[in-house]
Enzyme design. Structure first.
Site, PDB file in Angstrom:
ATOM      1  N   ARG A   2     -24.358 -41.602 -39.737  1.00  0.00           N
ATOM      2  CA  ARG A   2     -24.056 -40.225 -39.308  1.00  0.00           C
ATOM      3  C   ARG A   2     -24.568 -40.003 -37.892  1.00  0.00           C
ATOM      4  O   ARG A   2     -25.541 -39.292 -37.672  1.00  0.00           O
ATOM      5  CB  ARG A   2     -24.637 -39.263 -40.313  1.00  0.00           C
ATOM      6  CG  ARG A   2     -23.934 -39.500 -41.623  1.00  0.00           C
ATOM      7  CD  ARG A   2     -24.086 -38.399 -42.552  1.00  0.00           C
ATOM      8  NE  ARG A   2     -22.849 -38.268 -43.280  1.00  0.00           N
ATOM      9  CZ  ARG A   2     -22.672 -37.423 -44.243  1.00  0.00           C
ATOM     10  NH1 ARG A   2     -23.631 -36.612 -44.581  1.00  0.00           N
ATOM     11  NH2 ARG A   2     -21.523 -37.358 -44.865  1.00  0.00           N
TER      12      ARG A   2
ATOM     13  N   GLN B  48     -18.504 -40.401 -35.838  1.00  0.00           N
ATOM     14  CA  GLN B  48     -17.857 -39.317 -36.609  1.00  0.00           C
ATOM     15  C   GLN B  48     -16.376 -39.591 -36.846  1.00  0.00           C
ATOM     16  O   GLN B  48     -15.837 -39.283 -37.895  1.00  0.00           O
ATOM     17  CB  GLN B  48     -18.032 -37.986 -35.882  1.00  0.00           C
ATOM     18  CG  GLN B  48     -19.335 -37.317 -36.269  1.00  0.00           C
ATOM     19  CD  GLN B  48     -19.578 -36.016 -35.534  1.00  0.00           C
ATOM     20  OE1 GLN B  48     -18.920 -35.717 -34.552  1.00  0.00           O
ATOM     21  NE2 GLN B  48     -20.529 -35.254 -36.009  1.00  0.00           N
TER      22      GLN B  48
ATOM     23  N   ASP C 211     -15.818 -41.532 -40.031  1.00  0.00           N
ATOM     24  CA  ASP C 211     -16.539 -41.067 -41.217  1.00  0.00           C
ATOM     25  C   ASP C 211     -15.580 -40.678 -42.356  1.00  0.00           C
ATOM     26  O   ASP C 211     -15.109 -39.546 -42.453  1.00  0.00           O
ATOM     27  CB  ASP C 211     -17.418 -39.874 -40.806  1.00  0.00           C
ATOM     28  CG  ASP C 211     -18.325 -39.409 -41.921  1.00  0.00           C
ATOM     29  OD1 ASP C 211     -18.138 -39.844 -43.077  1.00  0.00           O
ATOM     30  OD2 ASP C 211     -19.216 -38.593 -41.649  1.00  0.00           O
TER      31      ASP C 211
ATOM     32  N   SER D 290     -16.653 -37.748 -44.766  1.00  0.00           N
ATOM     33  CA  SER D 290     -16.412 -36.393 -44.255  1.00  0.00           C
ATOM     34  C   SER D 290     -14.929 -36.062 -44.238  1.00  0.00           C
ATOM     35  O   SER D 290     -14.533 -34.951 -44.611  1.00  0.00           O
ATOM     36  CB  SER D 290     -16.969 -36.244 -42.838  1.00  0.00           C
ATOM     37  OG  SER D 290     -18.357 -36.363 -42.871  1.00  0.00           O
TER      38      SER D 290
ATOM     39  N   TYR E 196     -28.663 -35.948 -45.332  1.00  0.00           N
ATOM     40  CA  TYR E 196     -28.445 -35.758 -46.770  1.00  0.00           C
ATOM     41  C   TYR E 196     -29.619 -34.994 -47.380  1.00  0.00           C
ATOM     42  O   TYR E 196     -30.751 -35.093 -46.900  1.00  0.00           O
ATOM     43  CB  TYR E 196     -28.315 -37.116 -47.475  1.00  0.00           C
ATOM     44  CG  TYR E 196     -27.064 -37.877 -47.108  1.00  0.00           C
ATOM     45  CD1 TYR E 196     -25.806 -37.418 -47.507  1.00  0.00           C
ATOM     46  CD2 TYR E 196     -27.120 -39.046 -46.364  1.00  0.00           C
ATOM     47  CE1 TYR E 196     -24.658 -38.106 -47.175  1.00  0.00           C
ATOM     48  CE2 TYR E 196     -25.974 -39.747 -46.028  1.00  0.00           C
ATOM     49  CZ  TYR E 196     -24.745 -39.264 -46.439  1.00  0.00           C
ATOM     50  OH  TYR E 196     -23.597 -39.945 -46.112  1.00  0.00           O
TER      51      TYR E 196
HETATM   52  P1  NAD Z   1     -23.302 -34.309 -49.614  1.00  0.00           P
HETATM   53  O1  NAD Z   1     -21.911 -34.588 -50.027  1.00  0.00           O
HETATM   54  O2  NAD Z   1     -24.299 -35.405 -49.699  1.00  0.00           O
HETATM   55  O3  NAD Z   1     -23.852 -33.106 -50.514  1.00  0.00           O
HETATM   56  C1  NAD Z   1     -23.194 -31.860 -50.527  1.00  0.00           C
HETATM   57  C2  NAD Z   1     -24.185 -30.747 -50.330  1.00  0.00           C
HETATM   58  O4  NAD Z   1     -24.946 -30.560 -51.516  1.00  0.00           O
HETATM   59  C3  NAD Z   1     -25.203 -30.985 -49.198  1.00  0.00           C
HETATM   60  O5  NAD Z   1     -25.105 -29.944 -48.251  1.00  0.00           O
HETATM   61  C4  NAD Z   1     -26.536 -30.984 -49.930  1.00  0.00           C
HETATM   62  O6  NAD Z   1     -27.578 -30.414 -49.145  1.00  0.00           O
HETATM   63  C5  NAD Z   1     -26.218 -30.112 -51.127  1.00  0.00           C
HETATM   64  N1  NAD Z   1     -27.167 -30.207 -52.254  1.00  0.00           N
HETATM   65  C6  NAD Z   1     -27.830 -31.276 -52.761  1.00  0.00           C
HETATM   66  N2  NAD Z   1     -28.606 -30.898 -53.797  1.00  0.00           N
HETATM   67  C7  NAD Z   1     -28.408 -29.545 -53.955  1.00  0.00           C
HETATM   68  C8  NAD Z   1     -28.914 -28.583 -54.852  1.00  0.00           C
HETATM   69  N3  NAD Z   1     -29.810 -28.886 -55.788  1.00  0.00           N
HETATM   70  N4  NAD Z   1     -28.492 -27.302 -54.720  1.00  0.00           N
HETATM   71  C9  NAD Z   1     -27.606 -26.940 -53.766  1.00  0.00           C
HETATM   72  N5  NAD Z   1     -27.094 -27.812 -52.888  1.00  0.00           N
HETATM   73  C10 NAD Z   1     -27.495 -29.110 -52.976  1.00  0.00           C
HETATM   74  O7  NAD Z   1     -23.360 -33.652 -48.156  1.00  0.00           O
HETATM   75  P2  NAD Z   1     -22.441 -33.945 -46.905  1.00  0.00           P
HETATM   76  O8  NAD Z   1     -21.155 -33.251 -47.020  1.00  0.00           O
HETATM   77  O9  NAD Z   1     -22.432 -35.402 -46.725  1.00  0.00           O
HETATM   78  O10 NAD Z   1     -23.226 -33.244 -45.715  1.00  0.00           O
HETATM   79  C11 NAD Z   1     -24.626 -33.297 -45.550  1.00  0.00           C
HETATM   80  C12 NAD Z   1     -24.951 -32.853 -44.106  1.00  0.00           C
HETATM   81  O11 NAD Z   1     -24.632 -33.897 -43.177  1.00  0.00           O
HETATM   82  C13 NAD Z   1     -24.172 -31.631 -43.663  1.00  0.00           C
HETATM   83  O12 NAD Z   1     -25.020 -30.786 -42.932  1.00  0.00           O
HETATM   84  C14 NAD Z   1     -23.113 -32.192 -42.764  1.00  0.00           C
HETATM   85  O13 NAD Z   1     -22.658 -31.268 -41.802  1.00  0.00           O
HETATM   86  C15 NAD Z   1     -23.856 -33.348 -42.126  1.00  0.00           C
HETATM   87  N6  NAD Z   1     -22.949 -34.392 -41.604  1.00  0.00           N
HETATM   88  C16 NAD Z   1     -23.206 -34.925 -40.372  1.00  0.00           C
HETATM   89  C17 NAD Z   1     -22.375 -35.927 -39.873  1.00  0.00           C
HETATM   90  C18 NAD Z   1     -22.622 -36.547 -38.522  1.00  0.00           C
HETATM   91  O14 NAD Z   1     -23.504 -36.133 -37.827  1.00  0.00           O
HETATM   92  N7  NAD Z   1     -21.871 -37.561 -38.128  1.00  0.00           N
HETATM   93  C19 NAD Z   1     -21.305 -36.383 -40.628  1.00  0.00           C
HETATM   94  C20 NAD Z   1     -21.081 -35.815 -41.887  1.00  0.00           C
HETATM   95  C21 NAD Z   1     -21.926 -34.824 -42.370  1.00  0.00           C
END
Ligand code: NAD
Length: 372
Positions: free
Chosen positions: A121, A126, A129, A132, A227
């Protein structure tokens, strides 16, 4: 170099790992691109259309035997692997946490394995990814599918026959999928609330016009890859108790909570479901990785006292053409970044962070210590 693109072998996956609008990029590398017959069935692209664009149609067996780089949306099974020669690279979504056997076999057969789930990430990656790109579409699909099961409309309507109230949607987990679910529900006119253990997302929720539900769970936080960290049992119980009031007043609850490489946390149990209004809908987006909702089942709508609990596998596949377009771009971006035009092969430069993270097996060695 021959790049072979394989058709999905799972019936519910309509996505293709190549899309007609993205193949020019591959062809321009000066490589041969082969595709498995009928690869475009799920996205309404005929074999002939791919052939006219310069690709070659072959059987699955021939694609496996001759491809130097094999692109796939699913892990290959043992039968497939029998045909793949050493030094071939398999690139795609290979679900590594459930496929240790594939990793071991690739290692012993000296087949290189690139897991697009392990794209780091970082900003530079990106465009590659896959998690995403697919989660974004899945978030959209979750709202559309939930709306289909609701007996009310989502937007407020002021009609001569009376005012119809907007639906209330509660999104639990505000990662990529959750953000798209919020945005889609807002566009459809619903009133949206959301919660995540990572309080850094509060601002993002507010900027979409939704309301962030504050639940103080003490120390939570995120990993260096963004994460969520796993909660303690005590924290989970507190979360369940406090969010249950929001569930009670919601028409649609969409759960997206995931923990990378681990089963999803169980967040809504029967005691909460039993307090919800008859006719309301819970959409469990984590159903394939253990589930956030008690009683949810893959590819079923479970009815518990009038509350519909929905679990659908392979959500992005419901918008297969866009899912395929996004995946093809993700794969192409990886290939272009590491393609060496002089040798017409992939340059496995292990100094590079993306190679380090995404290449699970290279030259017979398992490179990622989680799978050693
Ligand atoms: P994910 O699919 O791993 O999880 C989905 C969401 O569930 C996450 O936001 C997590 O915090 C939440 N979660 C976990 N346990 C929980 C609980 N008990 N109650 C409520 N929510 C809970 O997450 P994701 O879609 O992979 O994204 C995670 C973060 O990474 C986001 O902020 C996203 O914007 C970021 N991201 C960054 C990049 C990058 O920089 N290249 C790429 C993708 C995502």
């Amino acid at each position: 170099m021959i790049i072979s693109a394989l058709k999905s072998s799972i019936a519910s996956d309509e996505r293709s790992p190549i899309h007609i609008d993205t193949i020019k990029t591959l062809v321009e590398l000066g490589v041969e691109v082969w595709f498995e017959e009928d690869i475009g069935d799920g996205i309404n692209v005929k074999n002939q259309t791919f052939v006219e664009a310069g690709l070659k149609k072959h059987s699955r067996e021939d694609c496996l035997k001759n491809g130097n780089l094999i692109i796939t949306n699913q892990a290959l099974n043992n039968n497939d692997l029998e045909f793949v020669k050493s030094n071939t690279t398999i690139l795609g979504m290979v679900n590594p946490f459930s496929n240790q056997d594939l990793i071991n076999k690739c290692s012993s057969a000296k087949i290189n394995l690139v897991s697009m789930e392990f794209i780091p990430r970082i900003t530079r990656a990106q465009k590659m990814d896959v998690l995403s790109s697919q989660a974004n579409l899945a978030g959209y699909v979750a709202v559309i599918e939930s709306a289909k099961h609701l007996s009310t409309a989502l937007p407020m309507m002021m009609t001569a026959a009376g005012t119809l109230k907007p639906a209330k949607v509660f999104v639990i987990g505000v990662g990529v999928a959750g953000l798209q679910a919020i945005a889609t529900a807002k566009r459809l006119g619903a009133r949206v609330e959301a919660f995540d253990t990572r309080d850094v997302v509060e601002e993002q929720v507010n900027s979409l016009g939704a309301k962030f539900v504050k639940i103080d769970l003490g120390e939570t936080g995120e990993t260096d890859q963004g994460y969520a960290k796993e909660l303690t049992e005590e924290q989970i119980n507190k979360q369940k108790e406090l969010q249950s009031k929001v569930c009670e007043r919601s028409d649609i609850v969409i759960t997206t909570a995931q923990l990378f490489g681990r089963p999803a946390p169980m967040l809504i149990d029967n005691s909460t479901i039993d307090k919800m209004m008859s006719g309301s809908v819970i959409f469990d987006m984590a159903v394939e990785s253990g589930g956030n909702v008690e009683g949810s089942e893959v590819d079923k709508v479970v009815d518990r006292n009038g509350v519909k609990i929905i679990g659908i596998s392979n959500l992005a596949s419901k918008v297969s053409s866009h899912a395929s377009l996004a995946l093809s771009n993700n794969y192409n971006n990886w290939i272009i970044d590491f393609f060496d035009s002089e040798t017409s092969s992939i340059n496995f430069d292990f100094e590079d962070e993306i190679i380090q993270s995404s290449v699970l097996v290279y030259d017979g060695k398992i490179k990622n210590e989680r799978f050693q």
